[in-house]
Design an enzyme around this catalytic site. Sequence first.
Site, mmCIF file in Angstrom:
data_model
loop_
_atom_site.group_PDB
_atom_site.id
_atom_site.type_symbol
_atom_site.label_atom_id
_atom_site.label_comp_id
_atom_site.label_asym_id
_atom_site.label_seq_id
_atom_site.Cartn_x
_atom_site.Cartn_y
_atom_site.Cartn_z
ATOM 1 N N ASP A 54 0.679 -0.289 -2.359
ATOM 2 C CA ASP A 54 -0.502 -0.399 -3.259
ATOM 3 C C ASP A 54 -0.155 0.615 -4.374
ATOM 4 O OD1 ASP A 54 -1.796 -1.812 -1.275
ATOM 5 O OD2 ASP A 54 -2.599 0.029 -0.224
HETATM 6 N N1 URA Z 1 -0.076 -0.432 4.042
HETATM 7 C C1 URA Z 1 -0.877 -0.093 3.164
HETATM 8 O O1 URA Z 1 -2.195 0.027 3.426
HETATM 9 N N2 URA Z 1 -0.651 0.100 1.885
HETATM 10 C C2 URA Z 1 0.544 0.050 1.499
HETATM 11 O O2 URA Z 1 0.607 0.163 0.170
HETATM 12 C C3 URA Z 1 1.498 -0.540 2.339
HETATM 13 C C4 URA Z 1 1.261 -0.612 3.712
#
Ligand code: URA
Length: 239
Positions: free
Chosen positions: A102
């Site tokens: 993310d």
């Molecule tokens: N899980 C998440 O919630 N975000 C990420 O970036 C990776 C795994």
Amino acid sequence: MRLDKFLADAGVGTRSEVKKQIQKGMVQVNEAVIKDPGYKVMVPQDQVSVRGQCVGAAEEFEYYLLHKPAGCVSATSDNIHKTVLDYLPKSRKELFPVGRLDKDTEGLLLITNDGELAHQLLSPRKHVEKTYFARVAGKVTENDVQAMKQGVDIGEKNLTLPAKLVILKTEETADGWVSEVELTICEGKFHQVKRMMEAVGKKVTYLKRISMGSLVLPENLERGQYRKLTQEEVEKLTR
Ligand code: URA
């Protein structure tokens, strides 16, 4: 492969620049001066040099381990945000991130042009382990550890696959309980870690990936820095 393409791919110069170098007699193949840019080089047997400097064949695949900082997106282009590719040297190769973190997640991200390797690592059938460090609001308990082991409901058809939750720290602060945990999952669903923690009533406030398969985020690699994988690391990943 044509001699001018070989040299351009190896980063000696643009196609027209290397053509000129070849025509000026600056390039040797197996110690013989070759002035024809279309001369066929046998890779990897032929020894190519420019002004006496040996030039190795361009690698077909490139592999980078980036310490992704927060604030950039795991995409190859974006009109608004910085992308993870902005942190790497310009490459002629069509590099892409293997999976996504993310925008606000930091940590280990593999970037390559090796589609086969990416497929292997991302295939749901391969169950490649990914470990995340998370800081969460709330007090993580042994019940949560058990819940993660069983699988939790994140609104998908099935419960999540068994995951390993390790409690590193729980602390009561002026704003309530705060916990630090490591969660190892072998799936890659959208926002998976955040949704899994939410499923046990905790909100992730900071998330960082610290490993993926055999790759571990090096401690001395600062946010925004990258390094090339070694041959050994690539081989281990593909095993
Ligand atoms: N899980 C998440 O919630 N975000 C990420 O970036 C990776 C795994």
